[in-house]
Design an enzyme around this catalytic site. Structure first.
Site, PDB file in Angstrom:
ATOM      1  CG  ASP A  19     -30.820  46.608  -7.762  1.00 44.20           C
ATOM      2  OD1 ASP A  19     -32.090  46.559  -8.156  1.00 44.20           O
ATOM      3  OD2 ASP A  19     -29.949  46.541  -8.276  1.00 44.20           O
ATOM      4  NE  ARG A 101     -18.414  48.933  -2.829  1.00 41.04           N
ATOM      5  CZ  ARG A 101     -19.088  50.049  -3.374  1.00 41.04           C
ATOM      6  NH1 ARG A 101     -19.594  51.008  -2.566  1.00 41.04           N
ATOM      7  NH2 ARG A 101     -19.819  49.904  -4.545  1.00 41.04           N
ATOM      8  CG  ASP A 130     -18.293  46.554  -4.852  1.00 43.28           C
ATOM      9  OD1 ASP A 130     -17.169  47.033  -4.699  1.00 43.28           O
ATOM     10  OD2 ASP A 130     -19.155  47.253  -5.630  1.00 43.28           O
ATOM     11  CB  SER A 184     -24.614  49.256 -12.983  1.00 43.66           C
ATOM     12  OG  SER A 184     -24.652  49.399 -11.674  1.00 43.66           O
TER      13      SER A 184
END
Length: 410
Positions: A19, A101, A130, A184
């Protein structure tokens, strides 16, 4: 973002996976901009050099490839402050993805300043949390930064289109990516998170192969293991008497907890963007750390402070989950939490067995526990039980007045 305002130089949060590799090429073709890649070693357990090789293959010069080991900073400045608060979201989730994050965003913004980039980019989708976390952090640290979120802009709306784009631009595609990925995964030193595909039906039990860091509790050793965790001012500093750095401690606790099947969580959570999602989380070291921290607080933290902390914690956890790490309200709460930890020093003994981590002993030079006051034997006058009568009567006064009124009005 229109071509008129196209960035000249972008710092991309780059994993080296399909990705973000597609995003890298898309940025180059869509905007004709220079791309700088940033790959963070957060303890995800993967070799990161392939990300460097892949970036070079896609035309990124070596000086524009940043790969950094931020494990110590991650645990010291993000994980440990969060665990001082005993933070859990919706009563169960230890915030493993959420807390990573703000650190990634911080480095994206810092690298952008170093290299003169006018934008940063991430690979988060438009459905998840996110994107919010990355962007709120970026804007808090640099209000003038541009943030590019390709998943919200491009027309590559399916796995098939992504693969076609990859083939068109000669982006290497791993064979297991040819079909639909089973689920995922996001990982760092605190946890692994698995979502999507085989996990999307919350009525169906997660397959065993989803779990990566923990053995099944029923397959864990038949003999319990005991571990002692030392604390100073609310932070873990040693395991079984051996002083270690923050990241080394969490790594060791992951190993211990994983071996005994600790820290598995199957959760349906309420995302900040409004929908519910189902995730499988593994947080073996964090589970041990939370249990031990509460154990040492139980003898060193005053009741009033402890209860206030427990009232503040859900708000604090929600701020982290929603992406407000760099907000003034999180910093205000952190100051109160850190003040409470001044005497949270000592040692906790945990028993690890078949998926459970339980406190079985705790001791501290800062302890508020007084055996003389609670003993069922002769306390030598440490506590006069007659004092309790007046205490009860004073606390009962308003209840008596309420009851008398209600009786009179019947």
């Amino acid at each position: 973002m229109s071509k008129v305002t196209a960035p000249k130089k972008v710092v991309l949060a780059y994993s080296g996976g399909l990705d973000t590799s597609i995003i890298l090429k898309w940025l180059q073709t869509e905007y004709g901009c220079e791309v700088v890649t940033f790959t963070a070693d957060l303890g995800q357990g993967e070799e990161l050099e392939p990300a460097r090789v892949k970036a070079e293959l896609m035309g990124i010069p070596p000086e524009n490839i940043y790969i950094e080991d931020v494990r110590e900073e991650f645990v010291r400045d993000f994980v440990f402050p969060m665990f001082r608060a005993n933070a859990v979201y919706e009563g169960l989730y230890l915030l493993g993805t959420s807390i990573a994050r703000p650190l990634i965003s911080k480095r994206l913004v810092e690298i952008a300043a170093e290299v003169g980039a006018d934008a940063v980019a991430h690979g988060a989708t438009g459905k998840g949390n996110d994107q919010v976390r990355f962007e709120l952090a970026a804007y808090a640290l640099n209000p003038d930064i541009k943030v590019i979120a390709p998943w919200r802009e491009w027309d590559l709306s399916s796995r098939t289109k992504l693969l076609e784009f990859a083939e068109e631009h000669q982006i290497p595609v791993a064979k297991d990516k040819r079909g639909e990925a089973p689920f995922s995964v996001d990982a760092n030193l605190l946890h692994t998170s698995s979502e999507g595909k085989v996990l999307e039906d919350p009525a169906e039990m997660a397959p065993d192969y989803v779990y990566q860091r923990t053995v099944a509790p029923e397959d864990a050793p038949d003999t319990p293991e005991f571990v002692e965790i030392g604390f100073e001012r609310g932070d873990a500093v040693s395991i079984n008497g051996e002083a270690m750095s923050p990241a080394t401690i969490l790594t060791k606790l992951n190993e211990l907890g994983g071996n005994h099947g600790c820290g598995r969580l199957d959760l349906v959570e309420g995302r900040f963007v409004g929908m519910k999602s189902r995730g499988i989380y593994e947080t073996p070291g964090g589970t041990l750390l939370l249990e031990a921290h509460r154990g040492i607080e139980s003898i060193t933290l005053d009741r009033g402070a402890a209860h206030l902390k427990d009232e503040l914690m859900p708000r604090y956890a929600e701020l982290i989950y929603n992406g407000f790490w760099y907000s003034p309200e999180r910093e205000m709460l952190q100051a109160a939490i850190d003040k409470s930890q001044e005497h949270v020093t000592g040692t906790v003994k945990l028993k690890l067995y078949k998926g459970s981590a339980r406190t079985v002993g705790r001791w501290s030079d800062h302890s508020l526990y007084s055996e003389a006051h609670v003993t069922f034997e002769d306390d030598g006058g440490a506590y006069d039980q007659k004092d309790a009568a007046g205490f009860i009567q004073l606390n009962a006064l308003r209840l008596k007045l309420l009851a008398a009124r209600n009786k009179r009005l019947k």
